[in-house]
Write an enzyme that holds these catalytic residues in place. Structure first.
Site, short mmCIF file in Angstrom:
data_model
loop_
_atom_site.label_atom_id
_atom_site.label_comp_id
_atom_site.label_asym_id
_atom_site.label_seq_id
_atom_site.Cartn_x
_atom_site.Cartn_y
_atom_site.Cartn_z
N SER A 172 0.91 -1.15 0.09
CA SER A 172 -0.20 0.12 0.08
C SER A 172 0.71 1.24 -0.03
CB SER A 172 -1.03 -0.12 1.17
OG SER A 172 -0.11 -0.04 2.41
N CYS A 173 2.13 1.07 -0.04
CA CYS A 173 2.90 2.34 -0.01
C CYS A 173 3.21 3.16 -1.18
CB CYS A 173 4.34 2.02 0.72
SG CYS A 173 5.65 1.24 -0.36
N GLY A 174 2.87 2.50 -2.29
CA GLY A 174 3.09 3.25 -3.71
C GLY A 174 4.22 3.24 -4.26
#
Length: 280
Positions: free
Chosen positions: A114-116
């Site tokens: 989810s950190c991108g």
């Protein structure tokens, strides 16, 4: 804690015959991990081994390297408005001198799905942040036959899976194939964190002579967690992702996928395997 499984009523249909019966399901609840009292991350997990999960998570984020880095891990009292403890919030306090991550960032973790971040940035983050670079000296020397035997040993040790059919598992094996530890969870990344966290508290990091076997696929996140714990071999019963293969090659890890029966694909680090009659 008695919350690993729960019972639910289910309508069962078998060959046109309908019946009602209770069914055993794996429990899934959120766990909030706080660091020095400040929220850091939330993960959906199977309750149990929560302190190990939190510790392993912080190893994978480069915050912890040894048991000496931890002052305490506790459940947070008064986690709800009425002051009751849900056992779904843990707070990790670091030992004196251990630096806190930058809480001004939107989220400290740099490698979760989810950190991108992706590609070269993620690979560089693991290489420059790990305090346990791969160092199996002398290098592990593994036979395909040894690796082929591990999935059955993993499956035989999955106690909760036998009751629910709904859990992933991660296990550590020695270089001779001995089962060292196994953890189950609804999330395979949590199962790996529980393994690594237990190894941290037992002062066994880095896991430089261990093989990590995971049920399902080998994602970048799992390869990252293995690299951060100094694990030289990651094997999975299903496919790896392209970025997991890149990370394995970047860090010198052996990555094996589709480990089923006597078959397997070696995506990186084949020098640790004794491969007779290999074609190049």
């Amino acid at each position: 804690m008695g919350r690993v499984t729960e019972r639910r009523r289910v309508t069962r249909v078998r060959a046109g015959v309908v019946s009602a019966r209770p069914d055993t399901l794996v429990a899934e609840e959120p766990l909030e991990i706080r660091l020095a009292g400040k929220p850091l991350a939330i993960t959906m997990r199977t309750p149990g081994d929560d302190f190990a999960l939190a510790a392993g998570f912080l190893v994978s984020e480069g915050v912890l390297a040894s048991a000496d880095d931890v002052r305490s891990i506790v459940y947070c009292a008064g986690a709800t408005d009425d002051g009751s403890n849900t056992y779904n919030v843990v707070d990790v306090r670091l030992a004196d001198g251990v630096a806190l991550p930058d809480f001004t960032l939107e989220r400290n973790v740099y490698t979760s799905s989810s950190c991108g971040l992706c590609g070269k940035a993620s690979l560089d983050a693991v290489r420059t942040t790990t305090r346990h670079p791969l160092a199996d000296t002398p290098p592990l020397c593994l036979s395909p036959a040894l690796l082929s035997a591990l999935p059955d040993r993993l499956r035989a040790a999955q106690r909760v899976f036998d009751r629910t059919g709904g859990l992933h598992a991660a296990a550590l094996f020695s270089e001779t194939g001995e089962l060292l530890d196994i953890r189950e969870d609804v999330g395979r990344h949590n199962a790996v964190d529980k393994l690594v966290g237990r190894a941290l508290t037992d002062a066994r990091l880095p896991l430089s002579r261990a093989i990590l076997l995971v049920s399902g696929r080998a994602s970048f996140e799992l390869a990252q967690k293995a690299a951060m714990a100094g694990i030289p071999v990651l094997a999975a019963v299903s496919a790896p992702s392209s970025l997991a293969v890149d990370l394995a090659a970047e860090t010198g890890m052996t990555l094996v996928g589709f480990l089923r029966g006597e078959s397997m694909n070696v995506y990186a680090g084949e020098e640790r395997l004794v491969l007779e009659g290999a074609e190049v």
